[in-house]
Design a protein around this motif. Structure first.
Motif, mmCIF file in Angstrom:
data_model
loop_
_atom_site.group_PDB
_atom_site.id
_atom_site.type_symbol
_atom_site.label_atom_id
_atom_site.label_comp_id
_atom_site.label_asym_id
_atom_site.label_seq_id
_atom_site.Cartn_x
_atom_site.Cartn_y
_atom_site.Cartn_z
ATOM 1 N N ARG A 84 -15.646 35.403 1.096
ATOM 2 C CA ARG A 84 -14.835 36.711 1.206
ATOM 3 C C ARG A 84 -15.678 37.939 0.389
ATOM 4 N N GLN A 85 -17.055 37.974 0.286
ATOM 5 C CA GLN A 85 -17.874 38.793 -0.200
ATOM 6 C C GLN A 85 -17.474 39.361 -1.363
ATOM 7 N N HIS A 86 -17.085 38.771 -2.440
ATOM 8 C CA HIS A 86 -17.217 39.122 -3.624
ATOM 9 C C HIS A 86 -18.471 38.955 -4.486
ATOM 10 N N GLY A 87 -18.786 40.162 -5.090
ATOM 11 C CA GLY A 87 -19.817 40.006 -5.884
ATOM 12 C C GLY A 87 -21.099 40.498 -5.209
ATOM 13 N N ARG A 88 -22.275 40.093 -5.643
ATOM 14 C CA ARG A 88 -23.557 40.241 -4.895
ATOM 15 C C ARG A 88 -23.991 39.226 -3.991
ATOM 16 N N HIS A 89 -24.393 39.708 -2.669
ATOM 17 C CA HIS A 89 -24.548 38.776 -1.724
ATOM 18 C C HIS A 89 -25.771 38.853 -0.867
ATOM 19 N N SER A 150 -12.308 36.876 -7.014
ATOM 20 C CA SER A 150 -13.182 37.931 -7.719
ATOM 21 C C SER A 150 -13.847 37.317 -8.783
ATOM 22 N N TRP A 151 -13.127 36.065 -9.237
ATOM 23 C CA TRP A 151 -13.553 35.517 -10.478
ATOM 24 C C TRP A 151 -14.804 34.575 -9.922
ATOM 25 N N TRP A 152 -15.920 34.967 -9.324
ATOM 26 C CA TRP A 152 -16.987 34.259 -8.683
ATOM 27 C C TRP A 152 -17.618 33.142 -9.836
ATOM 28 N N ALA A 153 -17.543 33.448 -11.128
ATOM 29 C CA ALA A 153 -17.776 32.538 -12.219
ATOM 30 C C ALA A 153 -17.073 31.342 -12.316
ATOM 31 N N LEU A 154 -16.120 31.271 -11.919
ATOM 32 C CA LEU A 154 -15.006 30.287 -12.127
ATOM 33 C C LEU A 154 -15.561 28.844 -11.825
ATOM 34 N N GLY A 155 -16.067 28.841 -10.476
ATOM 35 C CA GLY A 155 -16.545 27.671 -9.929
ATOM 36 C C GLY A 155 -17.772 27.220 -11.168
ATOM 37 N N LYS A 156 -18.478 27.842 -11.622
ATOM 38 C CA LYS A 156 -19.488 27.465 -12.409
ATOM 39 C C LYS A 156 -18.818 26.893 -13.639
ATOM 40 N N ARG A 268 -4.803 42.285 -14.718
ATOM 41 C CA ARG A 268 -4.252 43.596 -13.811
ATOM 42 C C ARG A 268 -4.422 44.854 -14.217
ATOM 43 N N ARG A 269 -4.629 45.002 -15.655
ATOM 44 C CA ARG A 269 -4.970 46.404 -16.228
ATOM 45 C C ARG A 269 -6.430 46.503 -16.029
ATOM 46 N N LEU A 270 -7.221 45.561 -16.018
ATOM 47 C CA LEU A 270 -8.710 45.580 -16.007
ATOM 48 C C LEU A 270 -9.348 45.548 -14.845
ATOM 49 N N ALA A 271 -8.584 45.387 -13.486
ATOM 50 C CA ALA A 271 -9.183 45.302 -12.283
ATOM 51 C C ALA A 271 -10.205 46.582 -11.959
ATOM 52 N N PRO A 272 -11.174 46.469 -11.261
ATOM 53 C CA PRO A 272 -11.693 45.200 -10.320
ATOM 54 C C PRO A 272 -12.555 44.003 -11.181
ATOM 55 N N GLU A 274 -14.339 41.662 -10.705
ATOM 56 C CA GLU A 274 -15.731 41.094 -10.790
ATOM 57 C C GLU A 274 -16.489 41.742 -11.762
ATOM 58 N N ASP A 275 -16.003 42.923 -12.431
ATOM 59 C CA ASP A 275 -16.811 43.392 -13.584
ATOM 60 C C ASP A 275 -16.874 42.387 -14.691
ATOM 61 N N TYR A 276 -15.833 41.443 -14.888
ATOM 62 C CA TYR A 276 -15.665 40.806 -16.087
ATOM 63 C C TYR A 276 -16.059 39.272 -15.981
ATOM 64 N N ASN A 277 -16.889 38.939 -14.949
ATOM 65 C CA ASN A 277 -17.354 37.549 -14.930
ATOM 66 C C ASN A 277 -18.196 37.257 -16.093
ATOM 67 N N LEU A 278 -19.166 38.386 -16.269
ATOM 68 C CA LEU A 278 -20.006 38.143 -17.350
ATOM 69 C C LEU A 278 -19.433 37.992 -18.878
ATOM 70 N N VAL A 279 -18.402 38.508 -18.941
ATOM 71 C CA VAL A 279 -17.644 38.407 -20.285
ATOM 72 C C VAL A 279 -17.189 36.999 -20.515
ATOM 73 N N VAL A 280 -16.488 36.280 -19.531
ATOM 74 C CA VAL A 280 -15.982 35.071 -19.651
ATOM 75 C C VAL A 280 -17.007 34.032 -19.499
ATOM 76 N N GLU A 281 -18.175 34.224 -19.031
ATOM 77 C CA GLU A 281 -19.224 33.035 -18.969
ATOM 78 C C GLU A 281 -20.465 33.301 -20.062
ATOM 79 N N GLN A 282 -20.948 34.678 -19.835
ATOM 80 C CA GLN A 282 -22.283 34.910 -20.735
ATOM 81 C C GLN A 282 -21.732 35.242 -22.050
ATOM 82 N N TYR A 283 -20.886 36.334 -22.212
ATOM 83 C CA TYR A 283 -20.535 36.693 -23.534
ATOM 84 C C TYR A 283 -19.930 35.778 -24.477
#
Length: 354
Positions: A84-89, A150-156, A268-272, A274-283
């Motif tokens: 579905r082309q979410h994130g960098r491709h 949008s949560w492309w890091a979720l699978g990881k 829902r307040r923070l959409a889009p 995709e911008d927050y994958n790094l917070v829940v994975e890396q931060y």
């Protein structure tokens, strides 16, 4: 983001070395390509604060050997965000397939066991069509069918939580060249490098915005996240380690932050999103490592600054939009064609007309 060098060589023979630089050394810095004479600190969203210093980590170096090195390499592919082309491709399925071939084949020479966590579509692509011979295959990511892609890091995160023995998870845009010190990997937590993650909304992490939205809607915020006052995340181009309970807890907290019903109003307040994958994975991983008890953190690079240097760690990460740059893609194509010709022919027949 970290900067890593992509080895270049002009020879067209099958004996072409895997590494070594010519006069136009390419580097990936948040998707920007640099050649000789181009300033390295072009940046990718970084907040330039000279007083910030990365926490000390144990850096793995060529020649390092651990008494009990990590032996399991893991990849994950939740196919829905890709489809579905979410994130960098990648510019096409052809180059995406070549990246999988190169990432897997190089690492399989360094680690005795290889594993894939994916879904049915990913299995069809990587195993049935590309014929990559993973030792262990899990299809548990079929269970993510109802989640927001949008949560492309979720699978990881699900792949991390599934592991029961020391492992190194490798993104499919990461290439561990011959000579990468895999035999020296033994940290409780292993990652690519520490990364500056200020709390302000000026950077690309924005942890304060996440915390404020979750608190204001009564959602779930991990204690470690809430109480963390540091400014360091961990880049997870590669990630894993020997502290399996800690790593599984980290993954579980990240999954709960994303999936729990109590947090959906905040997201829902923070959409889009995709911008927050790094917070829940890396931060979040940085908060768990440095927000509580001291943890043995081992990295490929000691800091973002270190990753700008020219010393060769036998490591390439095509970060972000570097994956869509055709200069890199032709280098990738050349590598696979010269070193893994049988795999190249499979990819060419399947996708080469794109």
């Amino acid at each position: 983001m970290a900067v890593v060098t992509f080895p270049l060589h002009r020879s067209k023979t099958s004996a072409m070395p895997y590494y070594g630089y010519d006069h136009v050394t390419a580097v990936a810095i948040g998707g920007r390509l640099l050649a000789s004479g181009v300033p390295a600190h072009s940046g990718y969203g970084e907040i330039i604060e000279p007083d910030w210093r990365a926490p000390r980590v144990r850096v793995v170096r060529p020649g390092d050997r651990a008494a009990q090195p990590i032996r399991r390499a893991v990849w994950s592919f939740w196919s829905i965000p890709y489809r579905r082309q979410h994130g960098r491709h990648w510019p096409s399925d052809y180059f995406h397939a070549l990246s999988w071939i190169l990432s897997f084949r190089l690492a399989a020479r360094l680690f005795p066991t290889t594993a894939l966590v994916t879904d049915d579509w990913g299995h069809e692509l990587l195993v049935d069509r590309l014929r990559l011979p993973f030792d262990d295959i899990s299809l548990t990511l079929n269970g993510l069918a109802g989640q927001d892609p949008s949560w492309w890091a979720l699978g990881k995160l699900h792949a991390y939580r599934e592991q029961r023995e020391p492992f190194l998870h490798i993104d499919n845009d990461v290439f561990l060249w011959p000579g990468f010190p895999a035999s020296g990997l033994s940290g409780e937590v292993i990652a690519q490098n520490p990364e500056h993650a200020p709390a302000s909304d000026a950077g690309y992490y924005r942890p304060s915005a996440v915390a404020a939205a979750i608190r204001s809607t009564g959602g779930f915020l991990p204690k470690e996240f809430s109480e963390y006052t540091g400014e360091t995340a961990l880049c997870t181009g590669v990630v894993g380690g020997t502290a399996i309970p800690l790593l599984r807890r980290y993954a579980d907290l990240g999954i709960r932050m994303v999936e729990s019903a109590e947090n959906q109003a905040a997201w829902r307040r923070l959409a889009p999103l995709e911008d927050y994958n790094l917070v829940v994975e890396q931060y979040l991983l940085g908060a768990l490592c440095w927000g509580g008890a001291a943890t043995d953190v081992q990295c490929v690079f000691g800091s973002q600054e270190d990753s700008y240097r020219d010393d060769d760690r036998r490591f390439t990460h095509l970060i972000a939009s570097a994956k869509s740059d055709l200069h890199y893609m032709r280098l990738l194509e050349r590598r696979v064609r010269n070193h893994f010709p049988a795999d190249f022919e499979i990819a060419r027949r399947r996708f080469g007309d794109q």
